[in-house]
Write a protein that holds these residues in place. Sequence first.
Motif, mmCIF file in Angstrom:
data_model
loop_
_atom_site.group_PDB
_atom_site.id
_atom_site.type_symbol
_atom_site.label_atom_id
_atom_site.label_comp_id
_atom_site.label_asym_id
_atom_site.label_seq_id
_atom_site.Cartn_x
_atom_site.Cartn_y
_atom_site.Cartn_z
ATOM 1 N N ILE A 163 0.832 -1.202 0.000
ATOM 2 C CA ILE A 163 0.000 0.000 0.000
ATOM 3 C C ILE A 163 0.868 1.254 0.000
ATOM 4 C CG2 ILE A 163 -1.655 1.340 1.357
ATOM 5 C CD1 ILE A 163 -2.948 -0.986 -0.017
ATOM 6 N N ALA A 164 1.905 1.273 0.844
ATOM 7 C CA ALA A 164 2.802 2.432 0.895
ATOM 8 C C ALA A 164 3.533 2.620 -0.434
ATOM 9 C CB ALA A 164 3.806 2.259 2.036
ATOM 10 N N THR A 165 3.907 1.506 -1.073
ATOM 11 C CA THR A 165 4.559 1.589 -2.383
ATOM 12 C C THR A 165 3.627 2.202 -3.414
ATOM 13 O OG1 THR A 165 5.887 -0.364 -1.877
ATOM 14 C CG2 THR A 165 5.710 0.268 -4.187
ATOM 15 N N ASP A 166 2.364 1.762 -3.423
ATOM 16 C CA ASP A 166 1.390 2.304 -4.370
ATOM 17 C C ASP A 166 1.129 3.783 -4.113
ATOM 18 O OD1 ASP A 166 1.088 -0.118 -5.695
ATOM 19 O OD2 ASP A 166 -0.486 -0.797 -4.316
ATOM 20 N N ILE A 167 1.132 4.179 -2.852
ATOM 21 C CA ILE A 167 0.961 5.605 -2.536
ATOM 22 C C ILE A 167 2.122 6.409 -3.110
ATOM 23 C CG2 ILE A 167 0.988 7.294 -0.653
ATOM 24 C CD1 ILE A 167 -0.587 5.278 1.021
ATOM 25 N N GLY A 168 3.336 5.900 -2.950
ATOM 26 C CA GLY A 168 4.498 6.584 -3.503
ATOM 27 C C GLY A 168 4.433 6.702 -5.012
ATOM 28 N N ILE A 169 3.969 5.648 -5.685
ATOM 29 C CA ILE A 169 3.849 5.671 -7.143
ATOM 30 C C ILE A 169 2.849 6.733 -7.588
ATOM 31 C CG2 ILE A 169 3.050 4.340 -9.136
ATOM 32 C CD1 ILE A 169 4.206 1.846 -7.756
ATOM 33 N N LEU A 206 1.835 9.367 -5.889
ATOM 34 C CA LEU A 206 2.341 10.698 -5.567
ATOM 35 C C LEU A 206 3.359 11.164 -6.608
ATOM 36 C CD1 LEU A 206 2.792 10.509 -1.678
ATOM 37 C CD2 LEU A 206 1.079 11.830 -2.957
ATOM 38 N N ALA A 207 4.188 10.244 -7.086
ATOM 39 C CA ALA A 207 5.149 10.588 -8.137
ATOM 40 C C ALA A 207 4.430 11.004 -9.412
ATOM 41 C CB ALA A 207 6.078 9.399 -8.406
ATOM 42 N N VAL A 226 3.976 10.146 -26.775
ATOM 43 C CA VAL A 226 3.999 9.293 -25.586
ATOM 44 C C VAL A 226 2.916 9.749 -24.619
ATOM 45 C CG1 VAL A 226 5.397 8.457 -23.664
ATOM 46 C CG2 VAL A 226 6.465 8.927 -25.881
ATOM 47 N N ALA A 227 2.205 8.794 -24.032
ATOM 48 C CA ALA A 227 1.110 9.133 -23.109
ATOM 49 C C ALA A 227 1.629 9.936 -21.929
ATOM 50 C CB ALA A 227 0.442 7.855 -22.617
ATOM 51 N N GLN A 228 0.853 10.946 -21.525
ATOM 52 C CA GLN A 228 1.249 11.788 -20.401
ATOM 53 C C GLN A 228 1.099 11.025 -19.087
ATOM 54 O OE1 GLN A 228 -0.926 15.448 -20.480
ATOM 55 N NE2 GLN A 228 0.004 16.154 -22.392
ATOM 56 N N VAL A 229 1.878 11.447 -18.113
ATOM 57 C CA VAL A 229 1.835 10.835 -16.787
ATOM 58 C C VAL A 229 0.689 11.452 -15.999
ATOM 59 C CG1 VAL A 229 3.095 10.440 -14.647
ATOM 60 C CG2 VAL A 229 4.316 10.438 -16.839
ATOM 61 N N ARG A 230 -0.265 10.644 -15.611
ATOM 62 C CA ARG A 230 -1.425 11.109 -14.858
ATOM 63 C C ARG A 230 -1.612 10.246 -13.620
ATOM 64 N NH1 ARG A 230 -2.398 16.139 -16.724
ATOM 65 N NH2 ARG A 230 -2.680 16.152 -19.005
ATOM 66 N N ALA A 231 -1.937 10.886 -12.531
ATOM 67 C CA ALA A 231 -2.192 10.142 -11.283
ATOM 68 C C ALA A 231 -3.648 9.721 -11.212
ATOM 69 C CB ALA A 231 -1.843 11.002 -10.078
ATOM 70 N N ASN A 232 -3.870 8.556 -10.655
ATOM 71 C CA ASN A 232 -5.224 8.093 -10.367
ATOM 72 C C ASN A 232 -5.560 8.546 -8.947
ATOM 73 O OD1 ASN A 232 -7.555 6.617 -9.701
ATOM 74 N ND2 ASN A 232 -6.989 4.970 -11.104
ATOM 75 N N ARG A 233 -6.220 9.678 -8.852
ATOM 76 C CA ARG A 233 -6.458 10.285 -7.535
ATOM 77 C C ARG A 233 -7.420 9.459 -6.691
ATOM 78 N NH1 ARG A 233 -4.003 15.105 -7.467
ATOM 79 N NH2 ARG A 233 -3.475 16.049 -9.482
ATOM 80 N N GLU A 234 -8.369 8.783 -7.319
ATOM 81 C CA GLU A 234 -9.272 7.922 -6.554
ATOM 82 C C GLU A 234 -8.515 6.748 -5.950
ATOM 83 O OE1 GLU A 234 -11.988 7.058 -9.664
ATOM 84 O OE2 GLU A 234 -13.402 8.629 -9.079
ATOM 85 N N ARG A 235 -7.580 6.200 -6.719
ATOM 86 C CA ARG A 235 -6.754 5.105 -6.200
ATOM 87 C C ARG A 235 -5.868 5.593 -5.050
ATOM 88 N NH1 ARG A 235 -3.214 1.694 -10.394
ATOM 89 N NH2 ARG A 235 -5.345 1.294 -11.127
ATOM 90 N N LEU A 236 -5.293 6.779 -5.214
ATOM 91 C CA LEU A 236 -4.444 7.347 -4.161
ATOM 92 C C LEU A 236 -5.242 7.566 -2.883
ATOM 93 C CD1 LEU A 236 -1.831 8.639 -3.131
ATOM 94 C CD2 LEU A 236 -2.543 10.775 -4.227
ATOM 95 N N GLN A 237 -6.456 8.056 -3.022
ATOM 96 C CA GLN A 237 -7.280 8.332 -1.846
ATOM 97 C C GLN A 237 -7.646 7.057 -1.097
ATOM 98 O OE1 GLN A 237 -10.530 10.540 -3.528
ATOM 99 N NE2 GLN A 237 -9.355 12.433 -3.745
ATOM 100 N N ILE A 238 -7.984 5.994 -1.825
ATOM 101 C CA ILE A 238 -8.377 4.765 -1.127
ATOM 102 C C ILE A 238 -7.158 4.089 -0.504
ATOM 103 C CG2 ILE A 238 -8.186 3.165 -3.084
ATOM 104 C CD1 ILE A 238 -10.793 1.872 -2.062
ATOM 105 N N TYR A 239 -5.974 4.238 -1.128
ATOM 106 C CA TYR A 239 -4.760 3.702 -0.511
ATOM 107 C C TYR A 239 -4.435 4.449 0.782
ATOM 108 C CZ TYR A 239 -3.683 0.946 -4.686
ATOM 109 O OH TYR A 239 -3.716 0.028 -5.701
#
Length: 268
Positions: free
Chosen positions: A169-175, A177-178, A191-204
């Motif tokens: 879980i902590a590893t996924d949070i770091g990913i 956040l990056a 090349v596809a842009q780097v986008r965070a999955n904010r819903e995934r970050l919130q549940i982690y």
Amino acid sequence: MHRQHFSRLLDQRVATRSLYREPLTWLLGGAMAFIAGALNAGGFLAVQRYTSHVSGVVSSMADNLVLGDVSATLAALASLLAFIAGAAHAAWLINWARRQRLRSGYGVSLIEESLLMLLFGVSGAALAIAPAFFAPPIVLLLCFIMGMHNTIVTKLSGGLLRSTHMTGIATDIGIELARASYVNRDRNSKVAQVRANRERLQIYLLILGAFFVGGVVGALGFSYLGYGFSVPLALFLFVLGLRPLWYDLRLRWRWWRNSRGAVPHEKT
């Protein structure tokens, strides 16, 4: 339209595409992480070991093997095998129920886990009488429970969530956040842009926080109430697993009653 019941997610595995948008996923994931944190803290107070920390178990097994401590190596190996056995047992129950077209695979696993948790509570009296004799089987029991607990959430989420494995879980949070902090300078790149999955970050973040809060509550509860604190934890899991089991029992009873009431046609 589905009823928004807390335990509805236990009826069947959630679709991956809707996992992080499902409000009940947040409730169930947070609740299971809370229980795991509380039981992990209670296990440490009972036997001075964190029974969900499989990485530490494997590391201690390697260290003790090099140091020549055979008994400690075998004890760590037994803990690892107990965790794997609990995970395999819960997975077998869930897979068997799915093959039988039952919805109660997760529910039965939770109910069985709650009974094992009560067994841990009862074993506190035995541990006080002879700690050297009863501590090893209690460690194995806790590892088995933790294996079951983690497997239920893992199978339910299709391998995307864990309730005891906070390293992942902590590893996924770091990913995430990056990804969130990354600046896409070339917006016209192929090349596809780097986008965070904010819903995934919130549940982690929710699961990590729930595990921590559960650890605090578990440490306080087991410190002041003793092994009796396992009763409300077990009761919560029992009630949570009761709904899908009750659904299957009612459905099977209805089928059996209808089959008994059916009258075969007479030949003419």
